[in-house]
Design a protein around this motif. Structure first.
Motif, PDB file in Angstrom:
ATOM      1  N   HIS A   1       0.836  -1.206   0.000  1.00 35.12           N
ATOM      2  CA  HIS A   1       0.000   0.000   0.000  1.00 35.12           C
ATOM      3  C   HIS A   1       0.872   1.258   0.000  1.00 35.12           C
ATOM      4  O   HIS A   1       2.027   1.225   0.424  1.00 35.12           O
ATOM      5  CB  HIS A   1      -0.903   0.024   1.240  1.00 35.12           C
ATOM      6  CG  HIS A   1      -1.731  -1.203   1.405  1.00 35.12           C
ATOM      7  ND1 HIS A   1      -2.790  -1.500   0.590  1.00 35.12           N
ATOM      8  CD2 HIS A   1      -1.632  -2.232   2.286  1.00 35.12           C
ATOM      9  CE1 HIS A   1      -3.329  -2.645   0.964  1.00 35.12           C
ATOM     10  NE2 HIS A   1      -2.633  -3.126   1.984  1.00 35.12           N
ATOM     11  N   ASP A   2       0.290   2.358  -0.420  1.00 39.62           N
ATOM     12  CA  ASP A   2       0.911   3.665  -0.313  1.00 39.62           C
ATOM     13  C   ASP A   2       0.830   4.043   1.164  1.00 39.62           C
ATOM     14  O   ASP A   2      -0.249   4.384   1.670  1.00 39.62           O
ATOM     15  CB  ASP A   2       0.151   4.654  -1.194  1.00 39.62           C
ATOM     16  CG  ASP A   2       0.776   6.023  -1.238  1.00 39.62           C
ATOM     17  OD1 ASP A   2       1.949   6.172  -0.838  1.00 39.62           O
ATOM     18  OD2 ASP A   2       0.079   6.966  -1.679  1.00 39.62           O
ATOM     19  N   THR A   3       1.952   3.943   1.873  1.00 37.79           N
ATOM     20  CA  THR A   3       1.951   4.001   3.334  1.00 37.79           C
ATOM     21  C   THR A   3       2.649   5.236   3.873  1.00 37.79           C
ATOM     22  O   THR A   3       3.790   5.518   3.524  1.00 37.79           O
ATOM     23  CB  THR A   3       2.623   2.731   3.912  1.00 37.79           C
ATOM     24  OG1 THR A   3       1.927   1.587   3.411  1.00 37.79           O
ATOM     25  CG2 THR A   3       2.599   2.727   5.422  1.00 37.79           C
ATOM     26  N   TYR A   4       1.938   5.940   4.747  1.00 33.25           N
ATOM     27  CA  TYR A   4       2.477   7.085   5.466  1.00 33.25           C
ATOM     28  C   TYR A   4       2.534   6.712   6.940  1.00 33.25           C
ATOM     29  O   TYR A   4       1.615   6.081   7.456  1.00 33.25           O
ATOM     30  CB  TYR A   4       1.588   8.316   5.284  1.00 33.25           C
ATOM     31  CG  TYR A   4       1.663   8.875   3.886  1.00 33.25           C
ATOM     32  CD1 TYR A   4       2.467   9.978   3.613  1.00 33.25           C
ATOM     33  CD2 TYR A   4       0.966   8.284   2.844  1.00 33.25           C
ATOM     34  CE1 TYR A   4       2.556  10.474   2.317  1.00 33.25           C
ATOM     35  CE2 TYR A   4       1.056   8.772   1.557  1.00 33.25           C
ATOM     36  CZ  TYR A   4       1.844   9.866   1.307  1.00 33.25           C
ATOM     37  OH  TYR A   4       1.946  10.360   0.034  1.00 33.25           O
ATOM     38  N   VAL A   5       3.613   7.108   7.606  1.00 37.03           N
ATOM     39  CA  VAL A   5       3.816   6.729   8.999  1.00 37.03           C
ATOM     40  C   VAL A   5       3.981   7.978   9.856  1.00 37.03           C
ATOM     41  O   VAL A   5       4.893   8.771   9.640  1.00 37.03           O
ATOM     42  CB  VAL A   5       5.077   5.836   9.152  1.00 37.03           C
ATOM     43  CG1 VAL A   5       5.328   5.517  10.614  1.00 37.03           C
ATOM     44  CG2 VAL A   5       4.940   4.574   8.323  1.00 37.03           C
TER      45      VAL A   5
END
Length: 132
Positions: free
Chosen positions: A32-36
């Protein structure tokens, strides 16, 4: 799918909560296009490890570093600022930071330091929220 992970604890090559956060960040970014959202105090070790791993851009999580003031961090480190209060205030700042961005995420997944007492401050957002 665009995913936001709330990982108060996230650091490579560590056990317990920081290691769990790191594993989730890398694992979800593969799919997935993942932001943390994570604490800024781990920025150096995270950036060095990402550089060492040389992951494809599409499989690299995008980190958003959030922390309270350096004064609050010092008080917490000295034990003069209770961790639960610091964590609650960090959650407020993480929420505010995310609110100021236009990520159009599908899901916010609150992973580390998740509890029934402090489940994150993600209500009244359009994204679906997953706890734990």
């Amino acid at each position: 799918m665009r995913l936001v992970l709330s990982l108060y604890a996230c650091a490579p090559n560590q056990g317990s909560e920081p290691g769990v956060g790191w594993a989730w960040a890398l694992g979800m970014a593969k799919r997935h296009d993942t932001y943390v959202l994570t604490r800024a105090n781990n920025r150096d070790v995270i950036e060095k490890e990402l550089e060492r791993l040389k992951l494809p851009e599409a499989e690299t999580p995008k980190f958003i570093y959030v922390d309270l003031s350096s004064f609050a961090c010092k008080l917490k480190k000295k034990g003069l600022f209770p961790i639960s209060l610091y964590y609650f205030l960090w959650q407020l700042k993480a929420r505010s930071t995310l609110d100021s961005m236009n990520l159009n995420a599908d899901i916010i997944h609150h992973v580390t330091f998740c509890s029934f007492m402090l489940p994150g401050l993600w209500w009244r957002r359009k994204e679906k929220v997953v706890l734990g």
